[in-house]
Write a protein that holds these residues in place. Structure first.
Motif, mmCIF file in Angstrom:
data_model
loop_
_atom_site.group_PDB
_atom_site.id
_atom_site.type_symbol
_atom_site.label_atom_id
_atom_site.label_comp_id
_atom_site.label_asym_id
_atom_site.label_seq_id
_atom_site.Cartn_x
_atom_site.Cartn_y
_atom_site.Cartn_z
ATOM 1 N N GLY A 268 0.215 21.241 -2.489
ATOM 2 C CA GLY A 268 1.610 21.528 -2.848
ATOM 3 C C GLY A 268 2.256 20.414 -3.646
ATOM 4 O O GLY A 268 3.451 20.456 -3.909
ATOM 5 N N ASP A 269 1.474 19.404 -4.039
ATOM 6 C CA ASP A 269 2.004 18.285 -4.820
ATOM 7 C C ASP A 269 1.445 18.304 -6.241
ATOM 8 O O ASP A 269 0.279 18.624 -6.446
ATOM 9 C CB ASP A 269 1.593 16.945 -4.181
ATOM 10 N N GLY A 270 2.289 17.928 -7.190
ATOM 11 C CA GLY A 270 1.819 17.698 -8.550
ATOM 12 C C GLY A 270 1.255 16.283 -8.635
ATOM 13 O O GLY A 270 1.678 15.405 -7.885
ATOM 14 N N VAL B 256 0.843 -1.198 0.000
ATOM 15 C CA VAL B 256 0.000 0.000 0.000
ATOM 16 C C VAL B 256 0.879 1.250 0.000
ATOM 17 O O VAL B 256 1.675 1.468 0.904
ATOM 18 C CB VAL B 256 -1.004 0.023 1.188
ATOM 19 N N ASP B 257 0.736 2.032 -1.069
ATOM 20 C CA ASP B 257 1.469 3.287 -1.198
ATOM 21 C C ASP B 257 0.554 4.374 -0.662
ATOM 22 O O ASP B 257 -0.483 4.670 -1.254
ATOM 23 C CB ASP B 257 1.815 3.513 -2.674
ATOM 24 N N THR B 258 0.921 4.953 0.487
ATOM 25 C CA THR B 258 0.019 5.852 1.206
ATOM 26 C C THR B 258 0.446 7.304 1.066
ATOM 27 O O THR B 258 1.530 7.680 1.497
ATOM 28 C CB THR B 258 0.006 5.489 2.702
ATOM 29 N N TRP B 259 -0.421 8.111 0.469
ATOM 30 C CA TRP B 259 -0.113 9.548 0.361
ATOM 31 C C TRP B 259 -0.822 10.322 1.460
ATOM 32 O O TRP B 259 -2.023 10.170 1.673
ATOM 33 C CB TRP B 259 -0.549 10.126 -0.994
ATOM 34 N N TRP B 260 -0.058 11.146 2.132
ATOM 35 C CA TRP B 260 -0.625 12.084 3.107
ATOM 36 C C TRP B 260 0.453 13.061 3.520
ATOM 37 O O TRP B 260 1.568 13.020 2.984
ATOM 38 C CB TRP B 260 -1.232 11.346 4.305
ATOM 39 N N GLN B 261 0.148 13.964 4.458
ATOM 40 C CA GLN B 261 1.086 15.015 4.867
ATOM 41 C C GLN B 261 0.926 15.300 6.365
ATOM 42 O O GLN B 261 -0.096 14.953 6.956
ATOM 43 C CB GLN B 261 0.761 16.331 4.151
ATOM 44 N N THR B 262 1.910 16.005 6.914
ATOM 45 C CA THR B 262 1.800 16.484 8.294
ATOM 46 C C THR B 262 0.452 17.193 8.472
ATOM 47 O O THR B 262 -0.238 17.013 9.477
ATOM 48 C CB THR B 262 2.943 17.475 8.596
ATOM 49 N N GLU B 263 0.089 17.968 7.469
ATOM 50 C CA GLU B 263 -1.136 18.762 7.537
ATOM 51 C C GLU B 263 -2.403 17.909 7.497
ATOM 52 O O GLU B 263 -3.422 18.272 8.085
ATOM 53 C CB GLU B 263 -1.189 19.741 6.358
ATOM 54 N N THR B 264 -2.367 16.799 6.759
ATOM 55 C CA THR B 264 -3.597 16.001 6.647
ATOM 56 C C THR B 264 -3.780 15.117 7.879
ATOM 57 O O THR B 264 -4.856 14.568 8.084
ATOM 58 C CB THR B 264 -3.616 15.115 5.377
#
Ligand code: WTA
Length: 655
Positions: free
Chosen positions: A504-506, A413-421
């Motif tokens: 902030g991500d493409g 599982v490739d998980t996208w997220w951020q400090t902000e999310t």
């Protein structure tokens, strides 16, 4: 704003897919039906997820978005976050279950059950109270990966105090600015930390930071390496003196769902890090739900291991809050992956029978470099789910991971997220998704994300642009500590009309509508999965007396994702050549001192000029061409188009 990285385009030629096995799908926590349920009624879906927690008082509204972009979730609800992560598991009869298998770098280890965790956290909470910490106070935690770091975070949560964890690899200077910004009252640290087999001092950095930061009343010190430390009487106290003598009982108080839980600083596009603020109810609901759904955690049988450091958000959400709220049994490892040998992670997986392993692409690529024969020597058959986070994972690394670590069978599982999310936003569900190497694929049930063009219009399948989040989510940041304006400007102004959160991500959609993340489109670099802003490194460089001007870019790096490349103009009188080498060494050290070793430039090039537009803006795009040894792009917008020739010829003759 720069374009998403062209080199990543080749990711999109990947077309292999890996459906879950029937066996895995049949036992999965989350099935495809979850998407339909969430789509039918998003708020009802989140209300249902909130039922995962124990609330002291129910909420009367799921979401209040009337003061957007400031959200309130589970309005009126009350809970204690630490109670949810610890006590309730003891109360439900699982006090003897191991919560943490802690493994120290030198080979010492400790198994901590939920009953012990409850006692440790209670003692720490009582000690913090004695040291004057109360609800809404800020506590800075600057520690290696020792159990006391987790006890400290939970003790803060228990008291309603906010922790601000500062990564132990940051410098005294970086620690000072974070203490000052949050006005922390207490700092918790250790005497030293193990780094690649050797003890290194840690407390001196705290002494230096605290001497300049006025708010700190006490420094609470855990003895870890037995390193000699300087002592300020009255201010400094030992953990074993103050915590160990406390009662191991403590009654948790219920706080409002929107009571602040923590601040975590992250790099933005200016030199000043942003204190990302998270609150209690929504954060814990989404952390708990995503950990359950994405990793398929079975609390009675799984052994989970997330290799992050608690200094980063992944450590907050997927070592502390998500897993513990789900009654995990997990491994926490203190050290580096090659101490004392390059098979350390596989040895740990074999020792504890780890079944779920969550790490970063940069580490996977490092393992690839070390060779597949190393993991092949260990029994990794307990593994059943593998996760990736922190940066785009290239298909080659993804396949290597599945083949060599996951026996060619485990879902990745490739998980996208951020400090902000706050928690995972885009990821496959391991029992429901046919995974594609290199793609994070779809927003999780309950989450909405889109790829839009410059105008904020969603692009068609096959198209690329910017990633936005077009619906609020429970674990979203509630602001930037002490700076409402910066919060609006950074995240909500780019697509303000549409009310979208700008990540902030493409990103791109493939022909199936799956999302591929393409890296940052702002001046934030991603080095080994760590966010570092170009401006932050530039400010550090120009604060050195030999530097007149500096420009920093992130250049593609086969192992670390991006590497920091700096172009500097030295002040008159500092010669190039042999003296140049000395100057460069001094500058790399200087950056380490100002920010931390992780921000040391991979390469520093001394140049006579920097490429600038007529309005004086540095054209980093052109510098990136130089750093990546590419043909230099369009120079027509430069104020002086001969500058690039000057830079290139200077570098050639200097080399
Ligand atoms: C990047 C880490 C591609 C992205 C949890 C994001 C990713 C930044 C992925 C946040 C992924 C994180 N695929 N890129 N799976 N995960 N990123 O705040 O650029 O340290 O904006 O949070 O990391 O980094 P942060």
């Amino acid at each position: 704003m720069t374009e998403p990285h062209a080199a990543l385009d080749n990711l999109l030629t990947e077309n292999r897919t890996f459906p879950p096995s029937e066996e895995f799908a049949a036992q999965a926590n989350a099935t495809a039906e979850l998407y339909d349920r969430a789509n039918a009624d998003r708020e009802a879906f989140w209300a249902e997820q909130a039922g995962r927690l124990s609330w002291a008082g129910g909420w009367d509204q799921v979401l209040d978005w009337s003061k957007a972009p400031f959200a309130r979730w589970f309005v009126g609800g009350k809970l204690n976050v630490a109670y949810n992560c610890v006590d309730r598991h003891v109360e439900s009869g699982h006090g003897d279950q191991v919560a943490i298998h802690w493994e120290g770098e030198p080979g010492d280890s400790r198994a901590i059950t939920y009953a012990e965790l409850q006692r440790e956290v209670s003692r720490a909470a009582n000690a913090l109270t004695e040291l004057g910490v109360g609800a809404e106070d800020r506590v800075a935690i600057y520690m290696p990966m020792v159990p006391e770091a987790i006890f400290s975070m939970l003790a803060c949560a228990r008291l309603g105090a906010l922790h601000s964890v500062v990564f132990g690899g940051f410098s005294a200077e970086a620690l000072r600015t974070r203490i000052e910004d949050s006005r922390a009252k207490l700092v918790i640290t250790t005497d030293g930390q193990y780094r690649r087999g050797k003890p290194a001092p840690l407390k001196p950095a705290v002494d230096e930071a605290v001497a300049k930061a006025g708010s700190v009343e006490h420094v609470l010190v855990v003895k870890r390496t037995d390193t000699e430390v300087e002592w300020t009487e009255g201010r400094d106290v030992w953990w074993h003196d103050v915590v160990d003598r406390q009662s191991d009982r403590h009654t948790p108080e219920a706080f409002d769902a929107e009571h602040p839980l923590f601040i975590l600083y992250t790099s933005g596009t200016t030199g000043r890090p942003k204190g990302i603020l998270h609150t209690s109810g929504g954060y814990l609901v989404q952390s708990s739900y995503t950990h359950h759904a994405v990793f398929d955690l079975k609390p009675d049988t799984d052994v989970y291991w997330c290799t992050a450091d608690i200094g980063w958000v992944t450590g907050h959400t997927y070592i502390v809050y998500g897993p513990l709220s789900n009654r995990v049994t997990q491994v926490v490892y203190e050290g580096t992956p090659n101490t004392p040998h390059e098979g350390r992670h596989w040895e740990i997986i074999q020792k504890y029978g780890v079944s779920i392993y969550y790490t970063a692409p940069t580490l996977i690529r490092t393992f690839m470099k070390w060779g597949a024969d190393i993991p092949a020597k260990y029994d990794l058959s307990s593994l059943r789910v593998l996760g990736s986070v922190g940066e785009p994972i290239n298909p080659e690394a993804w396949i290597w991971y599945r083949e060599n670590i996951g026996a060619g069978t485990t879902p990745v599982v490739d998980t996208w997220w951020q400090t902000e999310t706050g928690s995972i936003m885009i990821s496959p569900l391991p029992g429901a998704t046919s995974t594609k190497p290199g793609s994070a694929q779809r927003p999780l049930p309950g989450i909405s994300a889109k790829v839009v063009d410059d105008q904020g219009v969603e692009v068609a399948k096959g198209g690329g642009g910017y990633l936005v989040l077009d619906e609020p989510w429970p674990s979203m940041l509630r602001g930037i500590w002490g700076d409402e304006e910066r919060y609006r400007d950074t995240y909500w102004s780019r697509f303000g009309e549409q009310g979208f959160y700008f990540a902030g991500d493409g990103a791109k959609y493939d022909a199936d509508g799956d999302i591929w993340l393409l890296g940052r489109v702002d001046d934030v670099m991603n080095v080994s999965g760590h966010r570092i802003s170009t401006t932050e490194v530039e400010s550090a460089l120009v604060s050195h007396p030999t530097v007149a001007e500096a420009a920093v870019v992130g250049a593609t790096d086969a192992t670390t994702g991006q590497g920091i490349v700096a172009f500097v103009i030295l002040r008159g009188g500092v010669a190039e050549g042999s003296d140049g080498a000395e100057a460069i060494k001094a500058l790399r050290e200087h950056v380490a001192k100002e920010i931390g070793p992780i921000a040391k430039p991979r390469q520093i090039m001394v140049v006579p000029e920097l490429p600038k537009t007529r309005s004086g803006k540095i054209m980093r795009r052109l510098l990136r061409d130089v750093a990546e040894n590419r043909q230099i792009g369009d120079v027509t917008t430069l104020a002086d188009s001969s500058v690039m020739d000057l830079i290139s010829s200077g570098l050639k003759s200097g080399a």
